[in-house]
Design a protein around this motif. Structure first.
Motif, mmCIF file in Angstrom:
data_model
loop_
_atom_site.group_PDB
_atom_site.id
_atom_site.type_symbol
_atom_site.label_atom_id
_atom_site.label_comp_id
_atom_site.label_asym_id
_atom_site.label_seq_id
_atom_site.Cartn_x
_atom_site.Cartn_y
_atom_site.Cartn_z
ATOM 1 N N TYR A 118 -3.921 10.540 7.853
ATOM 2 C CA TYR A 118 -4.978 9.807 7.151
ATOM 3 C C TYR A 118 -5.309 8.564 7.978
ATOM 4 O O TYR A 118 -4.406 7.935 8.532
ATOM 5 C CB TYR A 118 -4.486 9.413 5.758
ATOM 6 C CG TYR A 118 -5.547 8.824 4.866
ATOM 7 C CD1 TYR A 118 -6.451 9.642 4.197
ATOM 8 C CD2 TYR A 118 -5.654 7.443 4.711
ATOM 9 C CE1 TYR A 118 -7.437 9.100 3.378
ATOM 10 C CE2 TYR A 118 -6.632 6.887 3.891
ATOM 11 C CZ TYR A 118 -7.520 7.730 3.239
ATOM 12 O OH TYR A 118 -8.496 7.190 2.441
ATOM 13 N N SER A 164 -0.008 8.440 -8.850
ATOM 14 C CA SER A 164 -0.890 7.391 -8.310
ATOM 15 C C SER A 164 -1.290 6.390 -9.381
ATOM 16 O O SER A 164 -1.245 5.168 -9.160
ATOM 17 C CB SER A 164 -2.154 8.026 -7.707
ATOM 18 O OG SER A 164 -1.865 8.846 -6.606
ATOM 19 N N LYS A 211 -8.159 -0.968 -6.388
ATOM 20 C CA LYS A 211 -6.934 -0.670 -5.630
ATOM 21 C C LYS A 211 -6.325 0.676 -6.013
ATOM 22 O O LYS A 211 -5.114 0.886 -5.911
ATOM 23 C CB LYS A 211 -5.915 -1.801 -5.809
ATOM 24 C CG LYS A 211 -6.357 -3.090 -5.134
ATOM 25 C CD LYS A 211 -5.268 -4.141 -5.165
ATOM 26 C CE LYS A 211 -5.720 -5.394 -4.413
ATOM 27 N NZ LYS A 211 -4.656 -6.423 -4.404
ATOM 28 N N SER A 268 0.830 -1.217 0.000
ATOM 29 C CA SER A 268 0.000 0.000 0.000
ATOM 30 C C SER A 268 0.857 1.256 0.000
ATOM 31 O O SER A 268 1.852 1.354 0.724
ATOM 32 C CB SER A 268 -0.929 0.004 1.210
ATOM 33 O OG SER A 268 -0.178 -0.078 2.407
ATOM 34 N N THR A 280 -3.576 4.949 -2.652
ATOM 35 C CA THR A 280 -4.538 5.976 -2.249
ATOM 36 C C THR A 280 -3.905 7.333 -2.525
ATOM 37 O O THR A 280 -2.819 7.626 -2.025
ATOM 38 C CB THR A 280 -4.888 5.864 -0.757
ATOM 39 O OG1 THR A 280 -5.457 4.573 -0.498
ATOM 40 C CG2 THR A 280 -5.885 6.951 -0.356
ATOM 41 N N ASP A 321 -1.285 -1.032 -4.275
ATOM 42 C CA ASP A 321 -2.585 -0.581 -3.772
ATOM 43 C C ASP A 321 -2.416 0.882 -3.370
ATOM 44 O O ASP A 321 -1.770 1.183 -2.360
ATOM 45 C CB ASP A 321 -2.992 -1.438 -2.570
ATOM 46 C CG ASP A 321 -4.395 -1.137 -2.070
ATOM 47 O OD1 ASP A 321 -4.939 -0.071 -2.413
ATOM 48 O OD2 ASP A 321 -4.944 -1.967 -1.323
ATOM 49 N N GLU A 360 -9.097 10.778 -2.575
ATOM 50 C CA GLU A 360 -9.925 11.481 -1.593
ATOM 51 C C GLU A 360 -9.371 12.878 -1.336
ATOM 52 O O GLU A 360 -8.156 13.105 -1.418
ATOM 53 C CB GLU A 360 -9.963 10.722 -0.266
ATOM 54 C CG GLU A 360 -10.766 9.434 -0.271
ATOM 55 C CD GLU A 360 -10.904 8.855 1.121
ATOM 56 O OE1 GLU A 360 -11.035 9.640 2.081
ATOM 57 O OE2 GLU A 360 -10.863 7.623 1.242
ATOM 58 N N LEU A 370 0.516 5.635 -0.009
ATOM 59 C CA LEU A 370 -0.246 6.877 0.070
ATOM 60 C C LEU A 370 0.494 7.944 -0.730
ATOM 61 O O LEU A 370 1.646 8.265 -0.431
ATOM 62 C CB LEU A 370 -0.397 7.328 1.523
ATOM 63 C CG LEU A 370 -1.141 8.651 1.751
ATOM 64 C CD1 LEU A 370 -2.586 8.566 1.271
ATOM 65 C CD2 LEU A 370 -1.082 9.070 3.222
ATOM 66 N N GLU A 396 -10.586 5.773 -10.766
ATOM 67 C CA GLU A 396 -10.583 4.871 -9.617
ATOM 68 C C GLU A 396 -10.818 3.416 -10.006
ATOM 69 O O GLU A 396 -11.578 3.113 -10.929
ATOM 70 C CB GLU A 396 -11.635 5.313 -8.595
ATOM 71 C CG GLU A 396 -11.219 6.513 -7.776
ATOM 72 C CD GLU A 396 -12.131 6.776 -6.595
ATOM 73 O OE1 GLU A 396 -11.632 7.205 -5.548
ATOM 74 O OE2 GLU A 396 -13.357 6.555 -6.730
ATOM 75 N N HIS A 414 -7.629 4.621 -5.205
ATOM 76 C CA HIS A 414 -8.645 5.480 -4.602
ATOM 77 C C HIS A 414 -8.128 6.911 -4.493
ATOM 78 O O HIS A 414 -6.924 7.133 -4.320
ATOM 79 C CB HIS A 414 -9.009 4.981 -3.201
ATOM 80 C CG HIS A 414 -9.484 3.565 -3.173
ATOM 81 N ND1 HIS A 414 -10.750 3.190 -3.540
ATOM 82 C CD2 HIS A 414 -8.832 2.425 -2.827
ATOM 83 C CE1 HIS A 414 -10.879 1.883 -3.413
ATOM 84 N NE2 HIS A 414 -9.730 1.390 -2.988
#
Length: 243
Positions: free
Chosen positions: A102, A60, A90, A48, A71, A69, A94, A50, A87, A92
């Protein structure tokens, strides 16, 4: 003509003119950097990440395609609204203030392309470092990709014009009160616009003080997207790896 200065990034980054001015950013260079960085950090498929201050999601989307994955978060509602069309399960996006943690932990947190040092309040730089630390898994890594301010100031071009489509951007750069500023003036359809980009001239020593106060350990410092050694006199970037 009104100058946008308070929280300039919230207004300027939300305009179509920001994306127009910087539309020629090197996608190939960004892809190569992501490959080099994720290999260096030994990130594995489905780990993952960020992407902090992700804009419209350029990095991203590439990281997702490499099997991670991802975000992406940004303060700009318009940028996130644009990114959301891409989107996937895996991938996303925001709206999120990077000064605040976060509510999830990641294998890596990336803050790329000088997306730091914009804040009106000095304390927000430290708050962001602390937030990154809170967002990391126990063995995770934070990455800040900043400009090398010593070289940037030395090579500063005080005035230039850039024509993109029918718009001529008049750009002036200068240093004031510990910040590197870029005044951007242009006219579109008979209306004058004036924005100022403002980035704190943070050195490696400044970041070390933030890290010490945030109880963050600096692991490595690089000077370019090939992850070669940092030299304050010659390096184009200041890339910090920490946890």
């Amino acid at each position: 003509m009104q100058k946008e200065k308070d929280n300039w990034y919230a207004s300027w980054f939300n305009t179509p003119y920001y994306h127009l001015l910087y539309k020629d950013r090197g996608h190939r260079e960004a892809a190569l950097f992501m490959n080099t960085l994720t290999n260096y950090l030994n990130l594995q498929k489905n780990d993952s990440i960020l992407d902090l201050a992700c804009g419209r999601g350029r990095h991203s989307k590439y990281l997702y395609k490499q099997g991670f994955d991802v975000t992406g978060v940004d303060l700009s509602k318009e940028s996130i609204a644009y990114a959301k069309q891409y989107e996937k399960p895996k991938l996303h996006f925001e709206v999120h203030d990077m000064c605040l943690p976060y509510p999830k932990k990641f294998d890596a947190v990336f803050n790329l392309f000088t997306s730091f040092g914009y804040f009106e309040n000095e304390i927000d730089n430290l708050r962001t470092i602390k937030a990154i630390k809170a967002e990391l898994k126990p063995n995770g890594f934070g990455v800040i990709d900043f400009l090398n301010v010593e070289l940037a100031i030395k090579k500063l071009v005080s005035s230039e014009k850039k024509k993109v489509g029918d718009i001529v951007f008049h750009i002036e750069k200068y240093v004031e009160d510990g910040y590197i500023l870029k005044d951007i003036r242009f006219n579109d359809n008979g209306k004058d616009y004036f924005y100022t980009e403002r980035v704190k001239a943070l050195t490696l020593e400044d970041f070390k003080l933030y890290f010490e106060e945030a109880k963050v350990e600096l692991k490595q410092v690089f000077g370019n997207y090939q992850l070669e050694a940092f030299d304050k006199n010659t390096s184009g970037r200041l890339i910090l790896i920490f946890n």
